[in-house]
Motif scaffolding. Structure first.
Motif, PDB file in Angstrom:
ATOM      1  N   GLY A   1      -2.807  60.658  23.666  1.00  0.00           N
ATOM      2  CA  GLY A   1      -2.850  60.149  22.299  1.00  0.00           C
ATOM      3  C   GLY A   1      -3.014  58.639  22.292  1.00  0.00           C
ATOM      4  O   GLY A   1      -3.335  58.023  23.311  1.00  0.00           O
ATOM      5  N   TYR A   2      -2.785  58.047  21.129  1.00  0.00           N
ATOM      6  CA  TYR A   2      -2.964  56.605  20.983  1.00  0.00           C
ATOM      7  C   TYR A   2      -2.036  56.099  19.892  1.00  0.00           C
ATOM      8  O   TYR A   2      -1.888  56.735  18.846  1.00  0.00           O
ATOM      9  CB  TYR A   2      -4.427  56.270  20.642  1.00  0.00           C
ATOM     10  CG  TYR A   2      -4.680  54.801  20.534  1.00  0.00           C
ATOM     11  CD1 TYR A   2      -4.717  53.999  21.667  1.00  0.00           C
ATOM     12  CD2 TYR A   2      -4.838  54.195  19.294  1.00  0.00           C
ATOM     13  CE1 TYR A   2      -4.928  52.640  21.580  1.00  0.00           C
ATOM     14  CE2 TYR A   2      -5.052  52.822  19.198  1.00  0.00           C
ATOM     15  CZ  TYR A   2      -5.091  52.049  20.336  1.00  0.00           C
ATOM     16  OH  TYR A   2      -5.285  50.698  20.248  1.00  0.00           O
ATOM     17  N   SER A   3      -1.426  54.958  20.121  1.00  0.00           N
ATOM     18  CA  SER A   3      -0.559  54.329  19.140  1.00  0.00           C
ATOM     19  C   SER A   3      -1.311  53.164  18.511  1.00  0.00           C
ATOM     20  O   SER A   3      -1.723  52.236  19.206  1.00  0.00           O
ATOM     21  CB  SER A   3       0.725  53.840  19.812  1.00  0.00           C
ATOM     22  OG  SER A   3       1.600  53.330  18.863  1.00  0.00           O
ATOM     23  N   LEU A   4      -1.496  53.234  17.201  1.00  0.00           N
ATOM     24  CA  LEU A   4      -2.260  52.225  16.465  1.00  0.00           C
ATOM     25  C   LEU A   4      -1.304  51.449  15.572  1.00  0.00           C
ATOM     26  O   LEU A   4      -0.667  52.034  14.695  1.00  0.00           O
ATOM     27  CB  LEU A   4      -3.338  52.909  15.619  1.00  0.00           C
ATOM     28  CG  LEU A   4      -4.246  52.011  14.809  1.00  0.00           C
ATOM     29  CD1 LEU A   4      -5.279  51.351  15.719  1.00  0.00           C
ATOM     30  CD2 LEU A   4      -4.973  52.822  13.745  1.00  0.00           C
ATOM     31  N   SER A   5      -1.188  50.146  15.813  1.00  0.00           N
ATOM     32  CA  SER A   5      -0.363  49.285  14.961  1.00  0.00           C
ATOM     33  C   SER A   5      -1.264  48.591  13.950  1.00  0.00           C
ATOM     34  O   SER A   5      -2.272  47.989  14.326  1.00  0.00           O
ATOM     35  CB  SER A   5       0.374  48.234  15.789  1.00  0.00           C
ATOM     36  OG  SER A   5       1.343  48.851  16.592  1.00  0.00           O
ATOM     37  N   VAL A   6      -0.891  48.700  12.688  1.00  0.00           N
ATOM     38  CA  VAL A   6      -1.611  48.010  11.615  1.00  0.00           C
ATOM     39  C   VAL A   6      -0.667  46.916  11.119  1.00  0.00           C
ATOM     40  O   VAL A   6       0.434  47.208  10.648  1.00  0.00           O
ATOM     41  CB  VAL A   6      -1.998  48.960  10.470  1.00  0.00           C
ATOM     42  CG1 VAL A   6      -2.791  48.217   9.403  1.00  0.00           C
ATOM     43  CG2 VAL A   6      -2.803  50.155  11.000  1.00  0.00           C
ATOM     44  N   THR A   7      -1.098  45.659  11.243  1.00  0.00           N
ATOM     45  CA  THR A   7      -0.257  44.518  10.892  1.00  0.00           C
ATOM     46  C   THR A   7      -0.802  43.787   9.676  1.00  0.00           C
ATOM     47  O   THR A   7      -1.933  44.029   9.247  1.00  0.00           O
ATOM     48  CB  THR A   7      -0.158  43.532  12.072  1.00  0.00           C
ATOM     49  OG1 THR A   7      -1.478  43.068  12.389  1.00  0.00           O
ATOM     50  CG2 THR A   7       0.464  44.184  13.293  1.00  0.00           C
TER      51      THR A   7
ATOM     52  N   GLY B   1      -5.069  45.838   6.231  1.00  0.00           N
ATOM     53  CA  GLY B   1      -4.361  45.197   7.326  1.00  0.00           C
ATOM     54  C   GLY B   1      -5.278  44.958   8.499  1.00  0.00           C
ATOM     55  O   GLY B   1      -6.499  45.128   8.397  1.00  0.00           O
ATOM     56  N   ASN B   2      -4.691  44.583   9.629  1.00  0.00           N
ATOM     57  CA  ASN B   2      -5.450  44.276  10.843  1.00  0.00           C
ATOM     58  C   ASN B   2      -4.976  45.159  11.986  1.00  0.00           C
ATOM     59  O   ASN B   2      -3.789  45.464  12.078  1.00  0.00           O
ATOM     60  CB  ASN B   2      -5.269  42.805  11.224  1.00  0.00           C
ATOM     61  CG  ASN B   2      -5.771  41.882  10.147  1.00  0.00           C
ATOM     62  OD1 ASN B   2      -6.880  42.024   9.669  1.00  0.00           O
ATOM     63  ND2 ASN B   2      -4.942  40.942   9.747  1.00  0.00           N
ATOM     64  N   THR B   3      -5.900  45.519  12.850  1.00  0.00           N
ATOM     65  CA  THR B   3      -5.565  46.342  14.004  1.00  0.00           C
ATOM     66  C   THR B   3      -6.623  46.159  15.080  1.00  0.00           C
ATOM     67  O   THR B   3      -7.563  45.379  14.929  1.00  0.00           O
ATOM     68  CB  THR B   3      -5.416  47.829  13.598  1.00  0.00           C
ATOM     69  OG1 THR B   3      -4.831  48.543  14.670  1.00  0.00           O
ATOM     70  CG2 THR B   3      -6.734  48.442  13.191  1.00  0.00           C
ATOM     71  N   SER B   4      -6.475  46.896  16.161  1.00  0.00           N
ATOM     72  CA  SER B   4      -7.498  46.930  17.201  1.00  0.00           C
ATOM     73  C   SER B   4      -7.507  48.334  17.783  1.00  0.00           C
ATOM     74  O   SER B   4      -6.510  49.055  17.718  1.00  0.00           O
ATOM     75  CB  SER B   4      -7.230  45.897  18.295  1.00  0.00           C
ATOM     76  OG  SER B   4      -6.022  46.177  18.953  1.00  0.00           O
TER      77      SER B   4
ATOM     78  N   PHE C   1     -10.256  44.558  14.252  1.00  0.00           N
ATOM     79  CA  PHE C   1     -10.901  44.718  12.953  1.00  0.00           C
ATOM     80  C   PHE C   1      -9.888  44.777  11.825  1.00  0.00           C
ATOM     81  O   PHE C   1      -8.704  45.022  12.039  1.00  0.00           O
ATOM     82  CB  PHE C   1     -11.793  45.961  12.942  1.00  0.00           C
ATOM     83  CG  PHE C   1     -11.066  47.258  13.225  1.00  0.00           C
ATOM     84  CD1 PHE C   1     -10.675  48.079  12.187  1.00  0.00           C
ATOM     85  CD2 PHE C   1     -10.809  47.650  14.529  1.00  0.00           C
ATOM     86  CE1 PHE C   1     -10.025  49.271  12.452  1.00  0.00           C
ATOM     87  CE2 PHE C   1     -10.155  48.845  14.802  1.00  0.00           C
ATOM     88  CZ  PHE C   1      -9.750  49.656  13.755  1.00  0.00           C
ATOM     89  N   SER C   2     -10.394  44.514  10.637  1.00  0.00           N
ATOM     90  CA  SER C   2      -9.595  44.715   9.429  1.00  0.00           C
ATOM     91  C   SER C   2      -9.875  46.143   8.954  1.00  0.00           C
ATOM     92  O   SER C   2     -10.970  46.669   9.170  1.00  0.00           O
ATOM     93  CB  SER C   2      -9.963  43.700   8.357  1.00  0.00           C
ATOM     94  OG  SER C   2     -11.314  43.847   7.982  1.00  0.00           O
ATOM     95  N   ILE C   3      -8.884  46.736   8.335  1.00  0.00           N
ATOM     96  CA  ILE C   3      -9.033  48.123   7.877  1.00  0.00           C
ATOM     97  C   ILE C   3      -8.438  48.246   6.486  1.00  0.00           C
ATOM     98  O   ILE C   3      -7.462  47.579   6.166  1.00  0.00           O
ATOM     99  CB  ILE C   3      -8.388  49.114   8.874  1.00  0.00           C
ATOM    100  CG1 ILE C   3      -8.735  50.558   8.532  1.00  0.00           C
ATOM    101  CG2 ILE C   3      -6.887  48.898   8.958  1.00  0.00           C
ATOM    102  CD1 ILE C   3      -8.409  51.538   9.643  1.00  0.00           C
ATOM    103  N   GLN C   4      -9.089  49.063   5.675  1.00  0.00           N
ATOM    104  CA  GLN C   4      -8.584  49.316   4.332  1.00  0.00           C
ATOM    105  C   GLN C   4      -8.419  50.823   4.132  1.00  0.00           C
ATOM    106  O   GLN C   4      -9.315  51.597   4.465  1.00  0.00           O
ATOM    107  CB  GLN C   4      -9.535  48.773   3.263  1.00  0.00           C
ATOM    108  CG  GLN C   4      -9.035  49.000   1.857  1.00  0.00           C
ATOM    109  CD  GLN C   4      -9.925  48.343   0.821  1.00  0.00           C
ATOM    110  OE1 GLN C   4     -10.446  47.250   1.036  1.00  0.00           O
ATOM    111  NE2 GLN C   4     -10.116  49.006  -0.283  1.00  0.00           N
ATOM    112  N   PHE C   5      -7.253  51.211   3.646  1.00  0.00           N
ATOM    113  CA  PHE C   5      -6.938  52.594   3.305  1.00  0.00           C
ATOM    114  C   PHE C   5      -6.859  52.697   1.794  1.00  0.00           C
ATOM    115  O   PHE C   5      -6.197  51.870   1.154  1.00  0.00           O
ATOM    116  CB  PHE C   5      -5.596  53.022   3.904  1.00  0.00           C
ATOM    117  CG  PHE C   5      -5.533  53.001   5.397  1.00  0.00           C
ATOM    118  CD1 PHE C   5      -5.935  54.107   6.133  1.00  0.00           C
ATOM    119  CD2 PHE C   5      -5.046  51.896   6.082  1.00  0.00           C
ATOM    120  CE1 PHE C   5      -5.861  54.102   7.523  1.00  0.00           C
ATOM    121  CE2 PHE C   5      -4.965  51.886   7.471  1.00  0.00           C
ATOM    122  CZ  PHE C   5      -5.378  52.991   8.183  1.00  0.00           C
TER     123      PHE C   5
END
Length: 189
Positions: free
Chosen positions: A133-139, A150-153, A182-186
């Motif tokens: 799996g993968y752990s994605l942190s959105v800051t 937010g921002n993540t990679s 990258f920046s991400i929008q939900f």
């Protein structure tokens, strides 16, 4: 008689304190992040370079990578389009993915690290290319209406980058894994 009245009054007060104390425990706060979201936008926040058969190609800040991120993070969801693929942050920390709520996939867990940071712990069912799996942190999360940004990679294998730049081909010298910031929008559904 006075002793009996005093004991009755004491018992009444004690029971009121006990009952009112119990009510406070039932008011657990629900995270403001709980809900169903689609990934509505993703854009490069730190430039990088891809080495191709025709030379170096810079990928600039603000380059739209929404389809690639939707595919990387929601590729396990069978849906007619990415804007119908939901990331479901459920109360209690359960993470699910679905096609508008149907065909739910247990995708792992999530946690609210702070008011401005989320951690999505996606399992191998959600990210089949990763056996663990993968752990994605959105800051730096900010809310605007029904949107969270937010921002993540995310690590993108060079095969995925090659598919993104087709019909060009990757040349020698590229890393096996590109760490794309990258920046991400939900958008809440």
């Amino acid at each position: 008689m006075k002793i009996l009245k005093s004991q009755f009054l004491f018992a009444l007060i004690a029971s009121l304190v006990f009952v009112s104390g119990c009510n406070d425990d039932d008011n657990e706060e629900v995270s403001p992040f709980v809900g169903n979201y689609v990934i509505s936008n993703a854009a490069v926040s730190e430039s990088f370079t891809v080495i191709t058969n025709i030379g170096d190609i810079p990928v600039d800040v603000d380059t739209d990578i929404t389809p690639a991120i939707q595919n990387a993070l929601l590729g396990s969801v069978t849906c007619s389009s990415a804007d119908k693929s939901w990331v479901e942050l459920r109360d209690g920390g359960k993470l699910a993915m679905s096609c508008e709520g149907a065909n739910e996939l247990d995708a792992g867990t999530w946690e609210e690290v702070s008011d401005t940071e989320l951690k999505l712990n996606m399992n191998s069912a959600a990210i089949p290319t990763s056996p663990t799996g993968y752990s994605l942190s959105v800051t730096n999360i900010a809310a605007a209406g029904s949107n969270l940004s937010g921002n993540t990679s995310v690590p993108l294998p060079k095969e995925m980058v090659a598919a993104m730049i087709a019909p060009l081909t990757l040349a020698d010298g590229n890393p096996d894994i590109f760490i794309v910031k990258f920046s991400i929008q939900f958008s809440k559904q």
